[in-house]
Motif scaffolding. Structure first.
Motif, PDB file in Angstrom:
ATOM      1  N   ASN A 158       0.573   4.684  -2.516  1.00 55.20           N
ATOM      2  CA  ASN A 158      -0.532   5.363  -1.817  1.00 55.20           C
ATOM      3  C   ASN A 158      -1.890   4.747  -2.134  1.00 55.20           C
ATOM      4  O   ASN A 158      -2.891   5.452  -2.312  1.00 55.20           O
ATOM      5  CB  ASN A 158      -0.555   6.851  -2.189  1.00 55.20           C
ATOM      6  CG  ASN A 158       0.700   7.578  -1.737  1.00 55.20           C
ATOM      7  OD1 ASN A 158       1.213   7.326  -0.640  1.00 55.20           O
ATOM      8  ND2 ASN A 158       1.209   8.466  -2.578  1.00 55.20           N
ATOM      9  N   SER A 159      -1.929   3.428  -2.212  1.00 51.97           N
ATOM     10  CA  SER A 159      -3.182   2.722  -2.455  1.00 51.97           C
ATOM     11  C   SER A 159      -3.799   2.323  -1.115  1.00 51.97           C
ATOM     12  O   SER A 159      -3.109   2.241  -0.098  1.00 51.97           O
ATOM     13  CB  SER A 159      -2.940   1.471  -3.311  1.00 51.97           C
ATOM     14  OG  SER A 159      -1.998   0.626  -2.693  1.00 51.97           O
ATOM     15  N   PRO A 160      -5.126   2.075  -1.070  1.00 48.11           N
ATOM     16  CA  PRO A 160      -5.783   1.748   0.199  1.00 48.11           C
ATOM     17  C   PRO A 160      -5.388   0.403   0.775  1.00 48.11           C
ATOM     18  O   PRO A 160      -5.527   0.167   1.972  1.00 48.11           O
ATOM     19  CB  PRO A 160      -7.270   1.779  -0.161  1.00 48.11           C
ATOM     20  CG  PRO A 160      -7.316   1.511  -1.634  1.00 48.11           C
ATOM     21  CD  PRO A 160      -6.077   2.153  -2.196  1.00 48.11           C
ATOM     22  N   SER A 161      -4.922  -0.517  -0.064  1.00 51.24           N
ATOM     23  CA  SER A 161      -4.531  -1.846   0.414  1.00 51.24           C
ATOM     24  C   SER A 161      -3.525  -2.434  -0.565  1.00 51.24           C
ATOM     25  O   SER A 161      -3.131  -1.791  -1.545  1.00 51.24           O
ATOM     26  CB  SER A 161      -5.753  -2.761   0.551  1.00 51.24           C
ATOM     27  OG  SER A 161      -6.328  -3.008  -0.724  1.00 51.24           O
ATOM     28  N   PRO A 184       0.809  -1.226   0.000  1.00 47.69           N
ATOM     29  CA  PRO A 184       0.000   0.000   0.000  1.00 47.69           C
ATOM     30  C   PRO A 184       0.840   1.273   0.000  1.00 47.69           C
ATOM     31  O   PRO A 184       0.510   2.238  -0.691  1.00 47.69           O
ATOM     32  CB  PRO A 184      -0.825  -0.126   1.280  1.00 47.69           C
ATOM     33  CG  PRO A 184      -0.854  -1.584   1.597  1.00 47.69           C
ATOM     34  CD  PRO A 184       0.446  -2.124   1.107  1.00 47.69           C
ATOM     35  N   CYS A 207      -7.528  -4.326  -5.861  1.00 46.96           N
ATOM     36  CA  CYS A 207      -7.316  -4.027  -4.445  1.00 46.96           C
ATOM     37  C   CYS A 207      -8.671  -3.862  -3.772  1.00 46.96           C
ATOM     38  O   CYS A 207      -9.689  -3.716  -4.448  1.00 46.96           O
ATOM     39  CB  CYS A 207      -6.464  -2.772  -4.251  1.00 46.96           C
ATOM     40  SG  CYS A 207      -7.308  -1.216  -4.609  1.00 46.96           S
ATOM     41  N   ASP A 261      -8.544   4.769  -6.432  1.00 49.61           N
ATOM     42  CA  ASP A 261      -7.806   3.765  -5.666  1.00 49.61           C
ATOM     43  C   ASP A 261      -6.577   3.247  -6.407  1.00 49.61           C
ATOM     44  O   ASP A 261      -5.563   2.915  -5.786  1.00 49.61           O
ATOM     45  CB  ASP A 261      -8.713   2.584  -5.319  1.00 49.61           C
ATOM     46  CG  ASP A 261      -9.690   2.892  -4.193  1.00 49.61           C
ATOM     47  OD1 ASP A 261      -9.462   3.895  -3.482  1.00 49.61           O
ATOM     48  OD2 ASP A 261     -10.665   2.146  -4.036  1.00 49.61           O
ATOM     49  N   SER A 269     -11.591  -1.929  -1.910  1.00 53.08           N
ATOM     50  CA  SER A 269     -12.054  -0.560  -2.112  1.00 53.08           C
ATOM     51  C   SER A 269     -11.936   0.253  -0.827  1.00 53.08           C
ATOM     52  O   SER A 269     -12.170  -0.249   0.282  1.00 53.08           O
ATOM     53  CB  SER A 269     -13.506  -0.556  -2.583  1.00 53.08           C
ATOM     54  OG  SER A 269     -14.000   0.762  -2.687  1.00 53.08           O
ATOM     55  N   SER A 270     -11.582   1.509  -0.989  1.00 57.30           N
ATOM     56  CA  SER A 270     -11.525   2.435   0.143  1.00 57.30           C
ATOM     57  C   SER A 270     -12.829   3.211   0.284  1.00 57.30           C
ATOM     58  O   SER A 270     -12.964   4.038   1.176  1.00 57.30           O
ATOM     59  CB  SER A 270     -10.376   3.422  -0.057  1.00 57.30           C
ATOM     60  OG  SER A 270     -10.624   4.253  -1.186  1.00 57.30           O
ATOM     61  N   ARG A 283     -13.820   5.015  -2.287  1.00 62.87           N
ATOM     62  CA  ARG A 283     -13.701   5.953  -3.393  1.00 62.87           C
ATOM     63  C   ARG A 283     -13.927   5.216  -4.712  1.00 62.87           C
ATOM     64  O   ARG A 283     -14.235   4.037  -4.736  1.00 62.87           O
ATOM     65  CB  ARG A 283     -12.322   6.615  -3.384  1.00 62.87           C
ATOM     66  CG  ARG A 283     -11.976   7.336  -2.075  1.00 62.87           C
ATOM     67  CD  ARG A 283     -10.590   7.954  -2.172  1.00 62.87           C
ATOM     68  NE  ARG A 283      -9.561   6.943  -2.351  1.00 62.87           N
ATOM     69  CZ  ARG A 283      -8.276   7.211  -2.612  1.00 62.87           C
ATOM     70  NH1 ARG A 283      -7.891   8.481  -2.738  1.00 62.87           N
ATOM     71  NH2 ARG A 283      -7.390   6.237  -2.751  1.00 62.87           N
TER      72      ARG A 283
END
Length: 537
Positions: free
Chosen positions: A339-342, A335, A367, A377, A369-370, A372
């Motif tokens: 700068n990705s959520p996972s 992550p 990945c 993402d 989802s955050s 967004r």
């Protein structure tokens, strides 16, 4: 599924629906237990024959054409080959010793499929480089990215992971703690923590310790069954799996009604499902099973959904790792790297996987989802991997250039909603595709739903061999071949026999064409006519 964006380099006018072409089934097996033969869909074979391509595994199909590669690949040059694209909306791998492979063998469904081993495993290191993940003891000790001291530490830890469930005292104090804390307690260096957490377990730092250990064990146990790889990929994509299951169902009397929609579900005063209405016709049923996208349209109250996974699909002009031209590749990106959520899982498919034509690659980014959009993402990860220049001349050639792309979100049912809780007891919801790499949760859910509908039946038992079926005298008399008055049935039976001979002849031709790919150290394991491609010797 919520599609959020799609765009194309070199050509703004494209037919995205054409990319989702399908067709193609063949077979194979596993382990040294023995199994079936293989066959390819005539539609796919004929399409491949038109361009001089050969059935799966043929060395002519996997050897790169150096003369072709001189000219830059553009979207205009490949868009007419849209029938050769097989793009999965939820790509997954099969663990070599996982529940799906075991089920395919037990139920003999593997006879309808062919697989290729996933042979390249990469991870994105904190220093910004892409490093190959060791897959065996020899790989570990020949790796230049791990010091000699780290190699011994890693081998000791992996040996523990294989039998962690028999050593509860070793991790009992960390069961409810993050996996990263357990790795630190085992005195693994930051470099080893990265390989174990992101490349082997494919989890994040907040993953519970027991879940992380289980993921490591599943990965390690699958190594070595089909070459030096823990994963298999079904040729033509995972869309072949439901086709194979449907085929077995049809053989035993299953009926499919295509191109009909569910308009309404009939529910009585006791909140029990009775029937569905489809295009003005009523179909009575004891149970109704389906996904949210189908049932939301026919239930009186729409089912609430939430964003669950973010996905991106890219068509590129080359592999992002030199030397992996015809290898199915898995890359994991932590992550913090983009700068990705996972954790982002990247699957790159070459033409040898039958996901695309030659000289291009289909790349899937996935990945959690955050909340967004999928583009928000995954866009930073995509920019890390790809070149988005409009033309080849504008590209510096250091990264694969994107010819086509699409971002979309996959949704899941909000189980906490009142609408879901109020469904009739004989209406069963199936889950939407998740972001997991394997099929373990899918098999578990299918087994559970089957147990509710057919509590006294075995889940997908081994089908009997036709030669082993013994008919009672009264059953023999009722067979079409024993009744001269049923000329139509006899003609149908004769047609089936002729078709079966054609399939067998085609399978024999395919078997003769399947050759190991020497450029990829490819091995072919044969078990009673069954074939599994791939894997390093």
């Amino acid at each position: 599924m919520v599609a959020e964006q799609e765009s194309i380099s070199d050509d703004a006018n494209t037919e995205t629906t054409g990319l989702c072409a399908r067709e193609g089934d063949s077979l194979q097996e596993t382990d040294g237990n023995g199994h079936e033969d293989s066959e390819n869909s005539s539609a796919v074979e004929s399409a491949a024959a038109e361009d001089g391509e050969h059935p799966a595994g043929n060395s002519q199909n996997v050897q790169p054409n150096i003369e072709e590669d001189i000219q830059p690949v553009t979207w205009n040059a490949i868009k007419d080959d849209w029938r050769r694209f097989n793009i999965d909306m939820a790509p997954k791998f099969l663990f070599s010793r996982g529940a799906m492979v075991d089920l395919l063998i037990k139920s003999s469904i593997s006879r309808y499929l062919e697989f290729k081993a996933v042979t390249k495993f990469l991870t994105y290191l904190p220093n910004g480089t892409v490093q190959e993940v060791p897959q065996s003891r020899s790989d570990v000790f020949s790796s230049s990215s791990i010091s000699m001291v780290e190699k011994r530490m890693l081998m000791k830890f992996l040996s523990f992971c294989l039998e962690y469930d028999q050593q509860l005292t070793e991790y009992e104090a960390y069961i409810q703690k993050p996996f990263i804390e357990f790795l630190r307690a085992r005195r693994l260096t930051e470099n080893l923590q990265h390989f174990v957490l992101y490349a082997i377990a494919m989890k994040t730092e907040d993953t519970p310790t027991e879940e992380g250990l289980k993921a490591c064990q599943s990965y390690l146990q699958s190594l070595g069954r089909y070459g030096n790889s823990p994963f298999l990929w079904p040729l033509y994509g995972v869309g072949e799996l439901p086709q194979a299951f449907c085929r077995l169902c049809a053989v035993f009397g299953g009926i499919y009604v295509l191109r009909r929609r569910l308009d309404k579900a009939v529910v009585d005063a006791n909140n029990k499902f009775q029937a569905i209405i489809s295009e003005g016709k009523r179909l009575n049923a004891s149970w109704l099973l389906g996904g949210p996208s189908h049932l939301s349209n026919c239930m009186s109250t729409p089912l609430p959904t939430v964003r669950a996974g973010s996905r991106g699909v890219f068509i590129t002009d080359k592999s992002f790792k030199p030397g992996t031209a015809e290898s199915i590749t898995l890359l994991t990106i932590p992550p913090h790297a983009a700068n990705s959520p996972s954790l982002v899982k990247v699957i790159e498919l070459p033409s040898a996987s039958y996901a695309c034509p030659k000289r291009v690659f289909v790349v899937h980014l996935t990945c959690k989802s955050s909340g967004r959009t999928a583009k928000e993402d995954l866009e930073s990860t995509a920019e890390l991997l790809f070149d988005f220049s409009d033309t080849a001349d504008a590209s510096d050639g250091s990264k694969p250039r994107v010819l086509w792309r699409m971002y979309f979100s996959q949704t899941a049912i909000d189980a906490s909603g009142e609408e879901t809780a109020s469904l009739p007891g004989n209406v069963l919801l199936t889950s939407q595709p998740d972001t997991a790499l394997g099929f373990e949760s899918v098999i578990e859910e299918a087994r559970s739903l089957f147990g509710r509908v057919c509590p006294d039946e075995e889940f997908l038992p081994t089908p009997p061999d036709p030669e082993d079926i013994i008919y009672e005298p009264d059953e023999v008399e009722s067979l079409p071949s024993a009744n001269p008055g049923h000329e139509e049935d006899q003609d149908m039976e004769k047609g089936s026999e002729d078709q079966g001979r054609e399939v067998n002849e085609r399978a024999e031709r395919t078997d003769n064409d399947v050759l190991p790919d020497s450029s990829d150290a490819c091995v072919t394991e044969e078990f009673s006519g069954s074939k599994v491609e791939g894997g390093t010797a």
